[in-house]
Design a protein around this motif. Structure first.
Motif, PDB file in Angstrom:
ATOM      1  N   LYS A 279      -3.318 -25.379 114.708  1.00  0.00           N
ATOM      2  CA  LYS A 279      -2.304 -25.555 115.753  1.00  0.00           C
ATOM      3  C   LYS A 279      -1.572 -24.246 116.057  1.00  0.00           C
TER       4      LYS A 279
ATOM      5  N   LYS B 182       6.589 -31.927 112.048  1.00  0.00           N
ATOM      6  CA  LYS B 182       6.850 -33.175 112.770  1.00  0.00           C
ATOM      7  C   LYS B 182       5.583 -33.927 113.169  1.00  0.00           C
ATOM      8  N   ASP B 183       4.487 -33.224 113.427  1.00  0.00           N
ATOM      9  CA  ASP B 183       3.248 -33.880 113.863  1.00  0.00           C
ATOM     10  C   ASP B 183       2.327 -34.262 112.710  1.00  0.00           C
TER      11      ASP B 183
END
Length: 61
Positions: A45, A18-19
């Motif tokens: 991440k 999503k990012d």
């Protein structure tokens, strides 16, 4: 199940992406591929040490 050809639908199916900006994806042979930059972003991440080692090894060549 086949991956959807619509990137928004694909991101809904796999929220881990999503990012990642849309321009870091490429649709090829019925599959979504992410760029090396996006892969590196995900590795940092999620603190995936094995993936980070692989990226470091590839970038050092």
């Amino acid at each position: 199940m086949r991956d959807p050809s619509n990137l928004a639908e694909y991101k809904k199916m796999y929220p881990v992406f999503k990012d990642i900006p849309d321009n870091e994806f490429t649709y090829f042979n019925g599959r979504w591929l992410i760029s090396a930059k996006a892969l590196k972003q995900l590795a940092y991440k999620h603190k995936n040490k094995e993936l980070l080692k692989l990226i470091e090894k590839v970038e050092s060549k």
